[in-house]
Design an enzyme around this catalytic site. Structure first.
Site, short mmCIF file in Angstrom:
data_model
loop_
_atom_site.label_atom_id
_atom_site.label_comp_id
_atom_site.label_asym_id
_atom_site.label_seq_id
_atom_site.Cartn_x
_atom_site.Cartn_y
_atom_site.Cartn_z
N SER A 136 38.84 13.14 -14.50
CA SER A 136 37.92 12.71 -13.45
C SER A 136 38.38 11.36 -12.93
CB SER A 136 36.51 12.61 -14.03
OG SER A 136 35.63 12.04 -13.10
N LYS A 162 39.36 15.93 -10.76
CA LYS A 162 38.03 15.84 -10.13
C LYS A 162 37.91 14.52 -9.40
CE LYS A 162 33.61 14.90 -12.40
NZ LYS A 162 32.71 15.40 -13.45
N LYS A 164 35.60 11.84 -7.32
CA LYS A 164 34.23 11.41 -7.07
C LYS A 164 34.06 11.20 -5.57
CE LYS A 164 32.59 11.05 -11.21
NZ LYS A 164 31.35 11.70 -11.61
N ASP A 189 32.91 15.71 -7.14
CA ASP A 189 31.64 15.46 -7.83
C ASP A 189 30.86 14.41 -7.05
OD1 ASP A 189 29.55 15.06 -9.54
OD2 ASP A 189 30.73 14.29 -11.21
N GLU A 214 30.70 19.73 -7.41
CA GLU A 214 29.77 19.45 -8.50
C GLU A 214 28.59 18.59 -8.03
OE1 GLU A 214 31.77 17.73 -11.86
OE2 GLU A 214 29.92 17.49 -12.99
N ASP A 239 25.49 19.78 -12.90
CA ASP A 239 25.59 18.87 -14.04
C ASP A 239 24.19 18.30 -14.29
OD1 ASP A 239 26.05 16.72 -15.75
OD2 ASP A 239 27.41 15.63 -14.45
N LYS A 263 27.17 19.04 -20.96
CA LYS A 263 27.34 17.80 -21.72
C LYS A 263 26.30 17.81 -22.83
CE LYS A 263 28.66 14.90 -17.75
NZ LYS A 263 28.08 14.04 -16.70
N GLY A 291 32.16 14.85 -19.42
CA GLY A 291 32.44 13.65 -20.19
C GLY A 291 31.62 12.50 -19.65
O1 NPG Z 1 36.19 11.48 -18.21
O2 NPG Z 1 34.47 11.06 -19.47
C1 NPG Z 1 35.02 11.17 -18.36
C2 NPG Z 1 34.22 10.87 -17.15
C3 NPG Z 1 33.87 12.12 -16.41
O3 NPG Z 1 33.20 11.86 -14.17
C4 NPG Z 1 32.90 11.84 -15.33
N1 NPG Z 1 31.68 11.56 -15.74
O4 NPG Z 1 29.10 12.34 -13.52
O5 NPG Z 1 30.17 13.51 -14.95
C5 NPG Z 1 29.91 12.43 -14.43
C6 NPG Z 1 30.64 11.18 -14.86
C7 NPG Z 1 29.83 10.13 -15.56
C8 NPG Z 1 30.46 9.10 -16.19
C9 NPG Z 1 28.48 10.19 -15.62
C10 NPG Z 1 29.76 8.12 -16.85
C11 NPG Z 1 27.78 9.22 -16.28
C12 NPG Z 1 28.42 8.18 -16.88
#
Ligand code: NPG
Length: 369
Positions: A136, A162, A164, A189, A214, A239, A263, A291
């Site tokens: 991501s 992915k 953002k 996402d 997403e 999500d 998650k 994650g």
């Molecule tokens: O690689 O752990 C990772 C991050 C993946 O994009 C990611 N996480 O919205 O899924 C999400 C986002 C996130 C990260 C959400 C931190 C909340 C806190």
């Protein structure tokens, strides 16, 4: 097994690079680690609640209080644990607070499986010893900076990237990535940053051959997600909207998504995550493990979940080095084919290194009986 003490340790680790999403930017990873002490064995879990309640309504200090005041006593005072499912049963009177519950359950699950001498993956019904990995990518200041970061990940083997997005940084940026990387499996996402009135953004993204879109809309709006899914061919992945098996079933019935990001923290624990994966398999919906920038403790549980049969898509389960210069545990690495080994040792298969843990500790408290 009887849990005699539960320790909470707040840790802070600098991130390799800031991580920006539509709801904010993180420079350091802060997390609560939970240690369940069962005498001969101990287990570790990680709470993914962030410092501020932006991703969900939970936050780190709140989770700390909920665990210290109610969850830990519920586990400690409930007598012998006959099965890790007992944790959720003892905590079921506490409404919500899924991230806090997940962390306590994870610590007990780790201790339990260590006592049994099996890996968490095996105990949960995992079917593979390597998992496909995606990565991501946070919102970067420029298209060039983003491309450079992505090229590094692709060279490292990652199977899916992915991106953002947020209003104002979407179609143009993703279009530029698609043009530069015509064959790379890309997804986006939005972290719930749009409304259905902005459907034209997603209709434009629909032309870019994305693996999925997403969480485009509000986390409480399954009906609008169904309306949006009817307007685009690209699968919508949910999500934030999926907090339980009931949410997942409702989403499938409404046609609100065609993919689910699972998650364990968001859904109240690994055992609920397993049930969501089962419900998704029954509905023919592929899943992957998300994650939340976890340290090795939380990452290990995510990797175990990614070995389940219904988890067929590459997840946000990236290498430790993508997040930290130095992690707390043994490192997770991604090999050139974009896969990662599922720990086969007892429990989650990794443990915080005591010196490293001490160096990263912000505060700790021990709740004993
Ligand atoms: O690689 O752990 C990772 C991050 C993946 O994009 C990611 N996480 O919205 O899924 C999400 C986002 C996130 C990260 C959400 C931190 C909340 C806190």
């Amino acid at each position: 097994m009887r849990v005699r003490a539960i320790e909470l340790v707040e840790v802070g680790l600098p991130l390799v690079r800031p991580f920006r999403t539509s709801f904010g930017e993180e420079h350091d990873k802060r997390a609560i680690l939970v240690r369940a002490d069962a005498g001969d064995v101990q287990g570790w879990g990680e709470c993914v609640a962030a410092e501020e309640p932006r991703y969900s309504d939970e936050w780190l200090d709140g989770a700390w209080e909920v665990i210290e005041r109610w969850l830990a006593p519920a586990v400690l005072d409930g007598g012998e644990i006959d099965d890790p499912h007992d944790v959720a049963a003892r905590a079921s009177w506490i409404r919500g607070h899924r991230m806090a519950k997940a962390a306590v359950e994870a610590a007990v699950l780790d201790a339990w499986t260590r006592a049994e001498g099996v890996s968490v993956s095996q105990w949960l019904g995992g079917v593979r010893d390597r998992i496909p990995c995606g990565v991501s990518v946070g919102i970067a200041p420029t298209v060039e900076a983003m491309l450079e970061e992505i090229r590094g990940y692709l060279a490292a083997g990652y199977q899916r990237v992915k991106l953002k997005i947020e209003p104002g940084r979407d179609v143009q940026v993703v279009g530029a990535m698609r043009e530069a990387l015509p064959d790379t499996p890309l997804s986006v996402d939005a972290n719930a940053a749009y409304t259905l009135a902005q459907a034209p953004v997603f209709e434009a993204l629909d032309e870019l051959g994305l693996v999925m879109i997403e969480q485009p809309l509000d986390h409480e709006d399954l009906a609008d997600h169904a309306r949006l899914q009817a307007r685009v061919r690209t699968p919508i992945c949910l999500d934030e909207s999926i907090r339980s098996t009931a949410d997942a079933r409702a989403a499938f019935e409404l046609g609100a998504c065609r993919v689910v990001n699972i998650k364990p923290g968001r859904v109240g624990g690994a055992l609920e995550a397993v049930r969501i994966q089962e419900a998704a398999m029954q509905a023919g919906v592929p899943t992957w493990i998300g994650g939340m920038l976890e340290t090795g403790v939380g990452r290990a549980l995510n990797v175990a979940l990614a070995s389940l049969p219904g988890v067929t898509m590459p997840g946000d389960t990236s290498a430790s080095a993508r997040y930290f210069h130095q992690d707390l545990t043994e490192l997770f690495v991604v090999s050139a084919d974009g896969t990662m080994a599922v720990p086969q040792g007892p429990g989650i298969g990794v443990e915080p290194d005591p010196d490293r843990l001490r160096a990263c500790t912000i505060r700790s408290t021990l709740i004993e009986r």
